[in-house]
Design a protein around this motif. Sequence first.
Motif, PDB file in Angstrom:
ATOM      1  N   VAL A   1       1.249  -1.167   0.074  1.00  0.00           N
ATOM      2  CA  VAL A   1      -0.092  -0.115   0.076  1.00  0.00           C
ATOM      3  C   VAL A   1       1.050   1.446  -0.112  1.00  0.00           C
ATOM      4  CG1 VAL A   1      -1.537   1.159   1.082  1.00  0.00           C
ATOM      5  CG2 VAL A   1      -1.708  -1.337   0.633  1.00  0.00           C
ATOM      6  N   TRP A   2       0.744   1.846  -1.039  1.00  0.00           N
ATOM      7  CA  TRP A   2       1.160   3.212  -0.849  1.00  0.00           C
ATOM      8  C   TRP A   2       0.903   4.358  -0.411  1.00  0.00           C
ATOM      9  CZ3 TRP A   2       6.276   2.554  -2.064  1.00  0.00           C
ATOM     10  CH2 TRP A   2       6.802   0.927  -3.129  1.00  0.00           C
ATOM     11  N   ILE A   3       0.623   5.373   0.271  1.00  0.00           N
ATOM     12  CA  ILE A   3       0.080   6.885  -0.023  1.00  0.00           C
ATOM     13  C   ILE A   3       1.055   7.558   0.027  1.00  0.00           C
ATOM     14  CG2 ILE A   3      -1.064   7.683   2.379  1.00  0.00           C
ATOM     15  CD1 ILE A   3      -2.690   5.151   1.427  1.00  0.00           C
ATOM     16  N   ALA A   4       0.248   8.937  -0.610  1.00  0.00           N
ATOM     17  CA  ALA A   4       0.932   9.600  -1.203  1.00  0.00           C
ATOM     18  C   ALA A   4       0.514  11.244   0.311  1.00  0.00           C
ATOM     19  CB  ALA A   4       0.397  10.861  -2.084  1.00  0.00           C
ATOM     20  N   ASN A   5       2.304  11.662   0.268  1.00  0.00           N
ATOM     21  CA  ASN A   5       2.303  11.760   1.355  1.00  0.00           C
ATOM     22  C   ASN A   5       2.056  14.096   1.668  1.00  0.00           C
ATOM     23  OD1 ASN A   5       4.174  13.393   0.283  1.00  0.00           O
ATOM     24  ND2 ASN A   5       6.359  12.317   1.084  1.00  0.00           N
TER      25      ASN A   5
ATOM     26  N   LEU B   1       4.406   9.659  -3.491  1.00  0.00           N
ATOM     27  CA  LEU B   1       4.030   7.538  -2.689  1.00  0.00           C
ATOM     28  C   LEU B   1       5.158   7.579  -1.932  1.00  0.00           C
ATOM     29  CD1 LEU B   1       2.677   6.550  -6.078  1.00  0.00           C
ATOM     30  CD2 LEU B   1       1.525   7.532  -3.484  1.00  0.00           C
ATOM     31  N   GLU B   2       4.670   6.935  -0.790  1.00  0.00           N
ATOM     32  CA  GLU B   2       4.819   6.565   0.258  1.00  0.00           C
ATOM     33  C   GLU B   2       4.969   5.016   0.825  1.00  0.00           C
ATOM     34  OE1 GLU B   2       5.509   9.601   3.857  1.00  0.00           O
ATOM     35  OE2 GLU B   2       7.043  10.461   2.908  1.00  0.00           O
ATOM     36  N   LEU B   3       5.819   4.050   0.845  1.00  0.00           N
ATOM     37  CA  LEU B   3       5.600   2.649   1.557  1.00  0.00           C
ATOM     38  C   LEU B   3       4.458   2.921   2.769  1.00  0.00           C
ATOM     39  CD1 LEU B   3       4.706   0.143   0.926  1.00  0.00           C
ATOM     40  CD2 LEU B   3       7.277   0.010   1.759  1.00  0.00           C
ATOM     41  N   ALA B   4       2.914   2.325   3.336  1.00  0.00           N
ATOM     42  CA  ALA B   4       2.341   2.008   4.012  1.00  0.00           C
ATOM     43  C   ALA B   4       2.270   1.274   4.910  1.00  0.00           C
ATOM     44  CB  ALA B   4       0.701   3.071   3.690  1.00  0.00           C
ATOM     45  N   PHE B   5       2.239  -0.130   3.785  1.00  0.00           N
ATOM     46  CA  PHE B   5       2.451  -1.423   4.681  1.00  0.00           C
ATOM     47  C   PHE B   5       3.091  -2.434   3.633  1.00  0.00           C
ATOM     48  CE2 PHE B   5       0.501  -5.518   5.303  1.00  0.00           C
ATOM     49  CZ  PHE B   5       1.214  -5.677   7.046  1.00  0.00           C
ATOM     50  N   GLN B   6       3.506  -3.166   3.238  1.00  0.00           N
ATOM     51  CA  GLN B   6       3.869  -4.712   2.294  1.00  0.00           C
ATOM     52  C   GLN B   6       3.857  -6.012   2.695  1.00  0.00           C
ATOM     53  OE1 GLN B   6       6.973  -6.266   1.742  1.00  0.00           O
ATOM     54  NE2 GLN B   6       8.085  -5.413   4.235  1.00  0.00           N
TER      55      GLN B   6
END
Length: 209
Positions: free
Chosen positions: A57-61, A66-71
């Motif tokens: 899951v990539w979330i925009a800061n 996009l930053e990695l939120a969970f993998q």
Amino acid sequence: MATEPFDPEVADQMRQQIRVIVREIETLSRAEIEPAEFYEGLLNRVVAAMAAEGGAVWIANDAGRLELAFQINLRATGLADDQAAQERHGRLLMKIQQTAQPALAAPNSSHEGSELGNPTPFLLVLAPLKHETEVAGIIEILQRPGNLPNVERGYLRFLTQMAELAGDYLRGQKLRQLTSRQAMWSQLEQFTRLVHRDLEPQETAYTIA
């Protein structure tokens, strides 16, 4: 090569399991939980429902990056050890973010001769996480390649539906943030009125304290 015969009972059990997972995701999307807990619960369930190898899951800061939120099992892609591959993959994610459209990316492929593409050995199934018209992030699934095209399209439809449920969570989270912010400003306004209610220095000091 001989193939295993189709077993309707097994297929029905799998459908039932997927329905249970979808209901769990629906419940999760309405829960008042922290984003990290939501993304973990969402990705674990989607990977299980799709019998996938992993995902992210990539979330925009705040800057839109996009930053990695969970993998789950992202290391299996080999991206961590290949800077050029990371850049190609990053451009692929940016394309999804810009177009706001779900997509399938074949293993070890490039997009129309450009420098973006899928440098991994997996079929990538990607869907944007939207809040209203804004792309708040991307959910990416690592799927085994070699399936029939209609099966791959089924993966994409399913992931898109799950991303829409995630959008319900994002809307709820945004509403809670706005409500909390409004309550904070109301408290500040009330405090300001109390401070200025009395011009007596001692009474004002007591109010501030």
